[in-house]
Structure formats: structure tokens, C-alpha cells
Design an enzyme around this catalytic site. Structure first.
Site, PDB file in Angstrom:
ATOM      1  N   GLY A 232       0.820  -1.204   0.000  1.00 57.63           N
ATOM      2  CA  GLY A 232       0.000   0.000   0.000  1.00 57.63           C
ATOM      3  C   GLY A 232       0.852   1.250   0.000  1.00 57.63           C
ATOM      4  O   GLY A 232       2.053   1.218   0.260  1.00 57.63           O
ATOM      5  N   GLY A 234       0.668   5.426   1.314  1.00 51.80           N
ATOM      6  CA  GLY A 234      -0.020   6.405   2.135  1.00 51.80           C
ATOM      7  C   GLY A 234       0.681   7.748   2.090  1.00 51.80           C
ATOM      8  O   GLY A 234       1.672   7.945   1.369  1.00 51.80           O
ATOM      9  N   GLY A 235       0.156   8.690   2.871  1.00 54.94           N
ATOM     10  CA  GLY A 235       0.712  10.029   2.881  1.00 54.94           C
ATOM     11  C   GLY A 235       2.122  10.092   3.426  1.00 54.94           C
ATOM     12  O   GLY A 235       2.897  10.990   3.085  1.00 54.94           O
ATOM     13  N   GLY A 237       4.380   7.501   3.211  1.00 56.21           N
ATOM     14  CA  GLY A 237       5.294   6.569   2.577  1.00 56.21           C
ATOM     15  C   GLY A 237       4.601   5.333   2.044  1.00 56.21           C
ATOM     16  O   GLY A 237       3.403   5.365   1.743  1.00 56.21           O
ATOM     17  N   LYS A 254       7.607  -0.295   6.555  1.00 62.42           N
ATOM     18  CA  LYS A 254       7.077   1.008   6.154  1.00 62.42           C
ATOM     19  C   LYS A 254       8.246   1.911   5.813  1.00 62.42           C
ATOM     20  O   LYS A 254       9.138   2.129   6.624  1.00 62.42           O
ATOM     21  CB  LYS A 254       6.239   1.640   7.266  1.00 62.42           C
ATOM     22  CG  LYS A 254       5.656   2.987   6.856  1.00 62.42           C
ATOM     23  CD  LYS A 254       4.621   3.483   7.831  1.00 62.42           C
ATOM     24  CE  LYS A 254       3.990   4.766   7.333  1.00 62.42           C
ATOM     25  NZ  LYS A 254       2.933   5.265   8.235  1.00 62.42           N
ATOM     26  N   ASP A 354      -3.160   9.798  15.039  1.00 62.16           N
ATOM     27  CA  ASP A 354      -3.863   9.454  13.798  1.00 62.16           C
ATOM     28  C   ASP A 354      -4.703   8.194  13.985  1.00 62.16           C
ATOM     29  O   ASP A 354      -4.638   7.256  13.191  1.00 62.16           O
ATOM     30  CB  ASP A 354      -2.858   9.258  12.668  1.00 62.16           C
ATOM     31  CG  ASP A 354      -3.504   9.379  11.283  1.00 62.16           C
ATOM     32  OD1 ASP A 354      -4.624   9.903  11.204  1.00 62.16           O
ATOM     33  OD2 ASP A 354      -2.885   8.946  10.295  1.00 62.16           O
TER      34      ASP A 354
END
Length: 538
Positions: A232, A234-235, A237, A254, A354
Site C-alpha cells: 500500500g 499512504g501520505g 510513505g 514502512k 492518527d
């Protein structure tokens, strides 16, 4: 399955990691091969279309070209077989439960059989003669096109290409065996020179893929971990499935890219040091419902990475979008586990920042189902706990608002400088609201309007928007978390966990047994197969 660690310890950062020599394989990474294999489907469609066009030309547009019944029958059989072959390769690549590397071999088979079909048309339907000298066959074109699509090693490509090139001479030999007068051996080999030249040239694209695979694996190598497949983006990385070199076990990595760390070199270094401190703090969390952090560090290009356990399951956002709102008892079951994770973090002075459904993972952990893992602790805000001041750093920077707008507490939106763990409690209320209703707390309007509503507008009770029954106590719990003033909310995840436990039936209406039955019905591919217990003396 999550990675097993015998003796977890706090990881310490080291120098940028590079690949040890002599270990990297040159095979293309799985995700690159998977992308290339998708092009094989297009190649199969084009191949089938060309053969279908030839069929139409022979039997519809120019039917008089077929001078003999033998030629007509042979041409029909060859062209129909080639169309069926192309269709078979397409459906095999699209639906077969095989790895991309295995599916890539279907491309070589398609090249070889296409060449055989062309050779049969050129030597069976039309008898080969000396007039054939100087006429370019379609076989070299098939070989070159295949070489540009097939992700395979050079040796295998060379063997398949030479075999394809040999279809022309083999066809001439078969015509000679049938009693047809054919060119001599030297003339036949001269006719096949373009075939063999293209077969040798076909190795060049394969060598390019070969070198690219080596370089990609070197670039993706993180110490003892090798990136295998991107899961995936994301914002902050990318998340990859990685494999440990020595243990042959999988983990999740990640990657926080250098461009996200900061515009200037000094800013990037400062951000990198902050990430390292936060990763060390995160590694001290021991709640079973917190994602486990195994390692972290920086790559040669300045990117920062975390190595975490790899989970089997789905995040709650995907779960609700796929299956709809969850019953209230299941929401309490999941929410209690999230609170277990955050309660430890809050006690250590950490604020998640978050909390949202996408960062909460319902997984199968051994024999347990709906086992919650809270993700993305690598970017928490931290401040040492003091008796007189138990707050964390602000979540608002001079450039941007950090967090997801649909789950931000009013004090974050207003730019408060003393955001604390009660911001996580507000976000948990937003998460519970989404799980119960399938909708965000403030669904209408733009993102800016949602921010304004979080500050000013009282939310409707979940029971008014949920298609499923929501008990009054659950309504009250969620609305308590969504109070505009933080002093009116539960003060941390520990207090919220106590409030959940106080709701009648909160710990019993939904259990791991209920979760197992649900998973085996709705997510059988992720659930262990159930088996009836056998008598011990049988």
C-alpha cells in the site's frame, strides 16, 4: 502470519544499511513480474486478434486463395487452434492461482506455439519452394515482440527463442517428409537466418530485465530484510511485504521517503532523528494489541524505514466498506482492544495522533479472531510525563495540519499548543461512530466544512444513522467521546476502557468464538479451516 520473535528487544539505530554481497538473487521482484505479466494478457489478445484477422481474410474476404481442400482444412485448424491458444493464455494469466513467475512461462509457450502455427501455415498450407527465399517470415516478429514482454531469465529466453526459430526449418523438413519438393539444406538454413538472428537478439531485452531485477533488489534491500511486494501507499510513505534473509520469515516494512522528511538536508536530518527517538519509544510498548516494531533504520538514499510484524486480516475501514456497519456488541469488542493499546501509550506519555479505522487492524492471530492491532505508532508525538504537566507536543505545524480531518479533535483543528491524549479519545469516538453507522460523524460537505463541524456542530446519535440497533448506553458512550470540550470527555483510553466494561454485556455479547464463525463465513480465505475434534482413543 505475523513474524515470531523469540526474545524481543529494543532496536537501536545503526548506519545506513546496504546489501551484503553474494546474497541477492537477480530474479525480478514479484510485483515487477506481476505488472509485466499483465502485459502478457495484452499480448495474448493481440495474438488472438491477428489470428482471427487471418481467419477472416482467408475465408471471408479472399476465399479464393485456398486452392485445395487440404489447404483450406489445414488453415482453418491452425488458425482456430491459435485463437484458442491465445484465449487460453489470457484466462490462465487472469484466473490461475499461480505465482507471477510461473505465469510468465505461459508467455514462452505462447511464443513457441505461435511460431509453430506460422511455420505450419508457411510449409503445410503453402508448400515451401525456392521462391520462398528472401520472403520474411512472421516468426522473427513474434520472437522479438515476445522478448519485449516476457519477464524471464536470458538462458530460458534463448532456449525458447531458438526453439521458435527452428520451427521454420522443422516445417520444411515435415514438408519434405510428405513428399513435397523443398529447397536444399543450405537454402533452408538461409531462409531461417532472420529467425535465428532475432532469436539471439531476443536475449538483449531479457538481459535488461535480468540486470533490472538485480538493481531493484539491491535498491530494495534493507539489511537482513528484502522487499518483496508493495502492499500500500499512504501520505507518509509505502508499506511493503519483506522477507528476512536468514529466518525466511515475512514482515511488514514502512518506508518514509526522503522527500517527506524535509525540504532541506538539515530539516531532513532533524526529522530523521525525531523518527528514531519515536521508534525507540514505540518499541517499549508491550500491549498485545499494539503493532510490534522489530527494527528501524535509514537506507542509502536517506529514506527511513520501520520493520513491523506482518498481519493477516483487514483494517476496519476496509471491513466496513466491504461488509457494512458492525453490530454494537462487536464494536465494543473491537474498541476495548484498541483502548488496551492506547491506554499503555497514554500512560507512557504517547499520543497516537492518527487514530482512524484504516490504522486499526482486525486480524487472525493464531486461533484468535477479531484480534485488534493498532498501527502507525511509529509517528506518535512523545513528551516525558511530568507530575504537573501531562501533555504532548502540538499536532499543528507552521505548514500543515497533521492527521486525518474526519477524525481530528476540535483542539487540534483550532491549533491548540497543548494537545494531549484526549485527542485520541475524540478520534476513538469518531471510529466507533463509523463502525456503527458506516458513515463519518460529519458526512456532508467538503473537508473544510467537516473541520468546522467538528469544532461547532453537535453530532447526531449513532442510533439515528445506523441500520442496526444501537443501545442507549453505546450512544451515550460515543457522544461522550465526541464532546467539543476535552474536559467533558473520558480523560484517556484507560477511563474509556472502564466505561466500555461497565456497559451491560459489553464483554460477552461478542467473543472470539463469534468472530471465528463470522470469519469462516465472510473471510474463509483468511480463516483457519475448522475441524471437528476427534476422540483421543480413536
Amino acid at each position: 502470519m505475523p513474524v515470531k520473535v523469540v526474545a524481543p528487544r529494543l532496536p537501536t539505530p545503526g548506519p545506513p544499511l546496504t546489501a551484503p554481497s553474494g546474497v541477492i538473487t537477480s530474479r525480478l521482484p514479484d510485483d515487477v513480474v506481476a505488472e509485466q505479466v499483465q502485459r502478457l494478457k495484452l499480448f495474448a489478445v493481440i495474438s488472438g486478434g491477428m489470428w482471427a484477422m487471418g481467419l477472416v481474410m482467408d475465408f471471408v474476404i479472399f476465399p479464393n486463395r485456398m486452392m485445395a481442400d487440404r489447404a483450406t482444412t489445414a488453415s482453418l485448424i491452425i488458425e482456430l487452434a491459435a485463437i484458442a491458444l491465445a484465449a487460453g493464455v489470457y484466462f490462465y494469466v487472469e484466473y490461475a492461482p499461480r505465482s507471477p513467475h510461473v505465469k510468465a512461462d505461459a508467455g514462452l509457450a505462447l511464443m513457441l506455439l505461435n511460431s509453430a502455427g506460422i511455420a505450419l501455415l508457411e510449409t503445410w498450407v503453402v508448400d515451401p519452394t525456392h521462391d520462398s527465399l528472401g520472403h520474411l517470415s512472421w516468426i522473427p516478429i513474434v520472437i522479438l515482440l515476445s522478448a519485449m514482454v516476457m519477464p524471464t531469465v536470458p538462458r530460458r529466453m534463448l532456449v525458447a527463442a531458438l526453439a521458435s526459430a527452428s520451427m521454420g526449418p522443422i516445417g520444411v523438413w515435415m514438408a519434405h517428409w510428405r513428399g513435397v519438393e523443398v529447397p536444399g539444406v543450405l537454402d533452408t538454413l538461409a531462409m531461417a537466418v532472420p529467425n535465428y538472428s532475432c532469436a539471439i537478439a531476443a536475449v538483449l531485452p531479457s538481459q535488461m530485465f535480468h540486470r533490472m531485477g538485480k538493481r531493484l533488489r539491491e535498491a530494495r534491500d534493507l539489511g537482513n530484510y528484502q522487499l518483496v511486494e508493495r502492499l500500500g501507499v499512504g501520505g507518509m510513505g509505502e508499506v511493503w511485504r519483506a522477507r528476512h534473509r536468514l529466518l525466511a520469515s515475512d514482515a511488514a516494512v514502512k518506508l518514509v521517503r526522503q522527500e517527506i522528511l524535509g525540504a532541506s538536508e538539515n530539516e531532513a536530518r532533524a526529522q530523521l532523528r525525531r523518527f528514531e527517538r519515536e521508534a525507540q519509544a514505540t518499541a517499549t510498548l508491550s500491549s498485545q494489541h499494539t503493532i510490534r516494531l522489530f527494527d528501524f533504520g535509514s537506507t542509502d538514499d536517506g529514506s527511513f524505514y520501520y520493520v513491523m510484524e506482518l498481519l493477516v486480516g483487514q483494517d476496519l475501514e476496509s471491513l466496513v466498506k466491504k461488509f457494512g456497519p458492525l453490530p454494537a456488541d462487536r464494536v465494543l469488542f473491537l474498541l476495548g482492544q484498541v483502548c488496551h493499546s492506547l491506554a499503555e501509550a497514554h500512560a507512557r506519555g504517547l499520543v497516537h495522533r492518527d487514530v482512524k479505522p484504516a490504522n486499526i487492524f482486525a486480524c487472525r492471530m493464531g486461533l484468535d479472531y477479531d484480534f485488534v492491532k493498532v498501527l502507525d505508532f511509529g509517528l506518535v508525538q512523545h513528551r516525558e510525563v511530568a507530575a504537573s504537566e501531562n501533555i504532548t507536543e502540538t499536532l499543528v505545524t507552521a505548514e500543515r495540519l497533521i492527521g486525518t480531518p474526519a477524525y481530528l479533535a476540535p483542539e487540534i483543528i483550532l491549533g491548540s499548543t497543548d494537545v494531549d491524549r484526549r485527542a485520541d479519545v475524540y478520534a476513538l469516538g469518531c471510529v466507533a461512530y463509523f463502525l456503527l453507522t458506516g458513515q463519518r460523524v460529519f458526512q456532508e460537505g467538503s473537508a473544510m466544512q467537516a473541520l468546522i463541524d467538528h469544532v461547532q456542530t453537535p453530532p447526531a446519535a449513532p442510533s439515528r444513522k445506523s441500520p442496526l440497533p444501537v443501545p442507549r448506553q453505546v450512544d451515550e458512550l460515543v457522544l461522550a467521546c465526541l464532546k467539543k470540550k476535552r474536559e467533558d470527555r473520558p480523560q484517556d483510553a484507560s477511563e474509556l476502557l472502564e466505561l466500555i466494561a461497565a456497559i451491560p454485556g459489553a464483554g460477552h455479547a461478542w467473543s472470539s468464538a463469534h468472530a471465528q464463525a463470522w470469519w469462516q463465513t465472510h473471510l474463509p480465505e483468511l480463516a483457519l479451516a475448522s475441524r471437528a475434534a476427534e476422540p483421543l482413543n480413536s
